[in-house]
Design a protein around this motif. Structure first.
Motif, PDB file in Angstrom:
ATOM      1  N   VAL A  71       7.374   0.695 -10.589  1.00  0.00           N
ATOM      2  CA  VAL A  71       6.996  -0.107  -9.425  1.00  0.00           C
ATOM      3  C   VAL A  71       6.126   0.722  -8.490  1.00  0.00           C
ATOM      4  O   VAL A  71       6.379   1.913  -8.273  1.00  0.00           O
ATOM      5  CB  VAL A  71       8.259  -0.608  -8.696  1.00  0.00           C
ATOM      6  CG1 VAL A  71       7.897  -1.245  -7.373  1.00  0.00           C
ATOM      7  CG2 VAL A  71       9.010  -1.604  -9.570  1.00  0.00           C
ATOM      8  N   ARG A  72       5.074   0.115  -7.988  1.00  0.00           N
ATOM      9  CA  ARG A  72       4.085   0.725  -7.095  1.00  0.00           C
ATOM     10  C   ARG A  72       3.122   1.666  -7.805  1.00  0.00           C
ATOM     11  O   ARG A  72       2.297   2.312  -7.165  1.00  0.00           O
ATOM     12  CB  ARG A  72       4.742   1.453  -5.918  1.00  0.00           C
ATOM     13  CG  ARG A  72       5.566   0.552  -5.006  1.00  0.00           C
ATOM     14  CD  ARG A  72       5.908   1.273  -3.707  1.00  0.00           C
ATOM     15  NE  ARG A  72       6.740   0.468  -2.825  1.00  0.00           N
ATOM     16  CZ  ARG A  72       7.019   0.791  -1.581  1.00  0.00           C
ATOM     17  NH1 ARG A  72       6.524   1.909  -1.060  1.00  0.00           N
ATOM     18  NH2 ARG A  72       7.782   0.022  -0.832  1.00  0.00           N
ATOM     19  N   PRO A 131       8.616 -11.741  -6.298  1.00  0.00           N
ATOM     20  CA  PRO A 131       7.759 -11.292  -5.191  1.00  0.00           C
ATOM     21  C   PRO A 131       8.545 -10.519  -4.144  1.00  0.00           C
ATOM     22  O   PRO A 131       9.763 -10.468  -4.171  1.00  0.00           O
ATOM     23  CB  PRO A 131       7.219 -12.609  -4.625  1.00  0.00           C
ATOM     24  CG  PRO A 131       8.280 -13.611  -4.957  1.00  0.00           C
ATOM     25  CD  PRO A 131       8.847 -13.192  -6.277  1.00  0.00           C
ATOM     26  N   GLY A 132       7.831  -9.900  -3.216  1.00  0.00           N
ATOM     27  CA  GLY A 132       8.477  -9.197  -2.116  1.00  0.00           C
ATOM     28  C   GLY A 132       8.042  -7.754  -1.971  1.00  0.00           C
ATOM     29  O   GLY A 132       8.413  -7.091  -0.994  1.00  0.00           O
ATOM     30  N   GLN A 133       7.259  -7.236  -2.907  1.00  0.00           N
ATOM     31  CA  GLN A 133       6.876  -5.826  -2.825  1.00  0.00           C
ATOM     32  C   GLN A 133       5.952  -5.560  -1.647  1.00  0.00           C
ATOM     33  O   GLN A 133       6.062  -4.526  -0.988  1.00  0.00           O
ATOM     34  CB  GLN A 133       6.198  -5.378  -4.131  1.00  0.00           C
ATOM     35  CG  GLN A 133       5.775  -3.919  -4.120  1.00  0.00           C
ATOM     36  CD  GLN A 133       5.490  -3.368  -5.504  1.00  0.00           C
ATOM     37  OE1 GLN A 133       6.363  -3.337  -6.356  1.00  0.00           O
ATOM     38  NE2 GLN A 133       4.254  -2.958  -5.745  1.00  0.00           N
ATOM     39  N   TRP A 134       5.031  -6.487  -1.367  1.00  0.00           N
ATOM     40  CA  TRP A 134       4.110  -6.252  -0.259  1.00  0.00           C
ATOM     41  C   TRP A 134       4.845  -6.100   1.064  1.00  0.00           C
ATOM     42  O   TRP A 134       4.450  -5.309   1.916  1.00  0.00           O
ATOM     43  CB  TRP A 134       3.084  -7.378  -0.170  1.00  0.00           C
ATOM     44  CG  TRP A 134       2.276  -7.358   1.098  1.00  0.00           C
ATOM     45  CD1 TRP A 134       2.202  -8.331   2.050  1.00  0.00           C
ATOM     46  CD2 TRP A 134       1.424  -6.302   1.569  1.00  0.00           C
ATOM     47  NE1 TRP A 134       1.370  -7.955   3.082  1.00  0.00           N
ATOM     48  CE2 TRP A 134       0.878  -6.704   2.804  1.00  0.00           C
ATOM     49  CE3 TRP A 134       1.081  -5.057   1.059  1.00  0.00           C
ATOM     50  CZ2 TRP A 134       0.001  -5.905   3.540  1.00  0.00           C
ATOM     51  CZ3 TRP A 134       0.204  -4.254   1.804  1.00  0.00           C
ATOM     52  CH2 TRP A 134      -0.333  -4.685   3.014  1.00  0.00           C
ATOM     53  N   ARG A 135       5.946  -6.834   1.239  1.00  0.00           N
ATOM     54  CA  ARG A 135       6.688  -6.725   2.494  1.00  0.00           C
ATOM     55  C   ARG A 135       7.194  -5.309   2.700  1.00  0.00           C
ATOM     56  O   ARG A 135       7.035  -4.719   3.781  1.00  0.00           O
ATOM     57  CB  ARG A 135       7.866  -7.710   2.498  1.00  0.00           C
ATOM     58  CG  ARG A 135       8.726  -7.605   3.752  1.00  0.00           C
ATOM     59  CD  ARG A 135       9.901  -8.547   3.704  1.00  0.00           C
ATOM     60  NE  ARG A 135       9.461  -9.939   3.584  1.00  0.00           N
ATOM     61  CZ  ARG A 135      10.287 -10.974   3.546  1.00  0.00           C
ATOM     62  NH1 ARG A 135      11.594 -10.778   3.616  1.00  0.00           N
ATOM     63  NH2 ARG A 135       9.833 -12.198   3.446  1.00  0.00           N
ATOM     64  N   SER A 136       7.792  -4.712   1.672  1.00  0.00           N
ATOM     65  CA  SER A 136       8.323  -3.353   1.814  1.00  0.00           C
ATOM     66  C   SER A 136       7.202  -2.325   1.906  1.00  0.00           C
ATOM     67  O   SER A 136       7.301  -1.346   2.654  1.00  0.00           O
ATOM     68  CB  SER A 136       9.248  -3.034   0.636  1.00  0.00           C
ATOM     69  OG  SER A 136       8.535  -3.075  -0.588  1.00  0.00           O
ATOM     70  N   VAL A 137       6.138  -2.540   1.145  1.00  0.00           N
ATOM     71  CA  VAL A 137       5.002  -1.609   1.194  1.00  0.00           C
ATOM     72  C   VAL A 137       4.343  -1.651   2.570  1.00  0.00           C
ATOM     73  O   VAL A 137       3.978  -0.618   3.133  1.00  0.00           O
ATOM     74  CB  VAL A 137       3.990  -1.955   0.087  1.00  0.00           C
ATOM     75  CG1 VAL A 137       2.670  -1.218   0.309  1.00  0.00           C
ATOM     76  CG2 VAL A 137       4.547  -1.589  -1.269  1.00  0.00           C
ATOM     77  N   GLY A 164      -2.262  -7.752   1.584  1.00  0.00           N
ATOM     78  CA  GLY A 164      -1.584  -7.631   0.294  1.00  0.00           C
ATOM     79  C   GLY A 164      -1.078  -8.972  -0.197  1.00  0.00           C
ATOM     80  O   GLY A 164      -0.748  -9.859   0.588  1.00  0.00           O
ATOM     81  N   VAL A 165      -1.032  -9.111  -1.516  1.00  0.00           N
ATOM     82  CA  VAL A 165      -0.546 -10.337  -2.132  1.00  0.00           C
ATOM     83  C   VAL A 165       0.290  -9.970  -3.348  1.00  0.00           C
ATOM     84  O   VAL A 165      -0.108  -9.126  -4.160  1.00  0.00           O
ATOM     85  CB  VAL A 165      -1.708 -11.261  -2.569  1.00  0.00           C
ATOM     86  CG1 VAL A 165      -1.166 -12.560  -3.164  1.00  0.00           C
ATOM     87  CG2 VAL A 165      -2.628 -11.568  -1.394  1.00  0.00           C
ATOM     88  N   ASP A 166       1.457 -10.602  -3.483  1.00  0.00           N
ATOM     89  CA  ASP A 166       2.305 -10.415  -4.651  1.00  0.00           C
ATOM     90  C   ASP A 166       1.910 -11.381  -5.749  1.00  0.00           C
ATOM     91  O   ASP A 166       1.655 -12.565  -5.485  1.00  0.00           O
ATOM     92  CB  ASP A 166       3.777 -10.670  -4.295  1.00  0.00           C
ATOM     93  CG  ASP A 166       4.363  -9.564  -3.436  1.00  0.00           C
ATOM     94  OD1 ASP A 166       3.937  -8.410  -3.603  1.00  0.00           O
ATOM     95  OD2 ASP A 166       5.239  -9.851  -2.615  1.00  0.00           O
ATOM     96  N   TYR A 214       0.882  -1.097   0.000  1.00  0.00           N
ATOM     97  CA  TYR A 214       0.000   0.000   0.000  1.00  0.00           C
ATOM     98  C   TYR A 214       0.923   1.147   0.000  1.00  0.00           C
ATOM     99  O   TYR A 214       1.908   1.184   0.711  1.00  0.00           O
ATOM    100  CB  TYR A 214      -0.888  -0.032   1.249  1.00  0.00           C
ATOM    101  CG  TYR A 214      -1.797   1.120   1.286  1.00  0.00           C
ATOM    102  CD1 TYR A 214      -2.985   1.129   0.613  1.00  0.00           C
ATOM    103  CD2 TYR A 214      -1.388   2.214   1.979  1.00  0.00           C
ATOM    104  CE1 TYR A 214      -3.761   2.216   0.617  1.00  0.00           C
ATOM    105  CE2 TYR A 214      -2.172   3.307   1.969  1.00  0.00           C
ATOM    106  CZ  TYR A 214      -3.343   3.286   1.290  1.00  0.00           C
ATOM    107  OH  TYR A 214      -4.076   4.375   1.281  1.00  0.00           O
ATOM    108  N   THR A 215       0.621   1.840  -0.652  1.00  0.00           N
ATOM    109  CA  THR A 215       1.525   2.945  -0.725  1.00  0.00           C
ATOM    110  C   THR A 215       0.897   4.233  -0.244  1.00  0.00           C
ATOM    111  O   THR A 215       1.607   5.141   0.142  1.00  0.00           O
ATOM    112  CB  THR A 215       1.992   3.137  -2.180  1.00  0.00           C
ATOM    113  OG1 THR A 215       0.856   3.239  -3.017  1.00  0.00           O
ATOM    114  CG2 THR A 215       2.853   1.987  -2.609  1.00  0.00           C
TER     115      THR A 215
END
Length: 291
Positions: A223-224, A131-137, A176-178, A22-23
């Motif tokens: 990205v995002r 994958p992995g964007q949801w973790r940082s977001v 969230g889901v990647d 989520y940004t």
């Protein structure tokens, strides 16, 4: 409903393990109240190696969200039960009502599903292939929420980490889901206690996300970057008609106010004098020596 996801770029027959993402925090910009959450239990490293390290769900139990390319052939059989918003195709729960959020220029920004238990919003974003964007977001979102005074807990859900935020105006749950070049994010918002574990709102949110389809498209995006929301033509026409009616009503209200100011007479603009202005020494043109 659609079966298992297709394998993306693997030859061993195993399904890829999707971690979760989520940004923005504009839509719930409220003040927050104190609760019994222990902030010390969720330190800054909670998004590193921890008990919430995106533990995968057993492959046999995994549902969606689905990639459009994987299920496009089966969508026709369930099209009447779903709302196609361009980048996401979501099921509409029984009794659910649509709320469309527009930008100032009239572009649809978000579509919310209002249910008896709370509001659910699904949005998709561009993401890397891995994958992995949801973790940082999720980490960025949790930091923003806490800076604004929210009480935030990291919990474990069917797809891994989820955020549970308690605010003064609403309780929120972010899931969230990647996916393959996309990340989908769901926000469930309701009154106090509505976003707790094992509540009807959270159950409905997970059910909706599990049957959501993401249409990423081939266009390169940062990205995002939010994937565009496109309203069905019928809904777009209804919103356009409602907007025109609103403008007409505003114009009528202004005309009625002007009529009342004129003592009940229709407003008439004052006639403008087109004749040359005359002074003590003749017309203005005569004074300039042009006549």
């Amino acid at each position: 409903m659609f079966g298992r996801k297709k394998n993306k770029g693997r030859d061993d027959g195993e399904e890829p393990q999707y971690e979760d993402e989520y940004t923005e925090y504009d839509e719930y910009d409220d003040e927050y109240e104190d609760t019994e959450y222990d902030e010390t239990a969720y330190a800054d490293d909670e998004f590193e190696d921890s008990d919430y390290d995106d533990a995968p769900v057993a492959a046999g139990d995994r549902t969606g969200p689905y990639d459009y390319e994987d299920v496009a052939d089966n969508l026709e059989t369930v099209a009447e039960q779903r709302l196609d918003l361009g980048s996401v195709i979501v099921p509409v729960p029984p009794g659910g009502q649509l709320q469309v959020e527009m930008t100032p220029d009239g572009t649809p920004q978000a579509v919310h599903l209002a249910t008896q238990h709370g509001r659910i919003t699904v949005a998709a974003y561009a993401a890397p292939k891995s994958p992995g964007q949801w973790r940082s977001v999720a980490a960025d979102l949790a930091e923003t929420l806490r800076k604004d005074g929210a009480q935030v807990a990291v919990t474990q859900g069917p797809w891994g980490r989820e955020l549970h935020a308690v605010t003064e105006g609403a309780d929120l749950r972010f899931i969230g889901v990647d996916g393959y070049r996309w990340m989908v994010r769901l926000v469930a918002a309701g009154p106090s206690g509505a976003a707790d574990e094992n509540t009807p709102l959270v159950a409905a949110a997970r059910a909706i996300l599990g049957e959501t389809v993401v249409r990423r498209g081939d266009e390169p995006l940062p990205v995002r970057e939010p994937l565009p929301v496109v309203l069905p033509q019928e809904l777009a026409d209804q919103l356009a008609a409602a907007h025109q009616q609103q403008l007409a009503a505003q114009q009528q209200a202004v005309q009625a106010q002007l009529t009342a100011m004129q003592g009940g007479q229709p407003y008439q603009p004052a006639p403008q004098n087109t004749e040359p202005r005359r002074g003590a020494e003749g017309s203005a043109m005569q004074q300039l020596g042009l006549n």
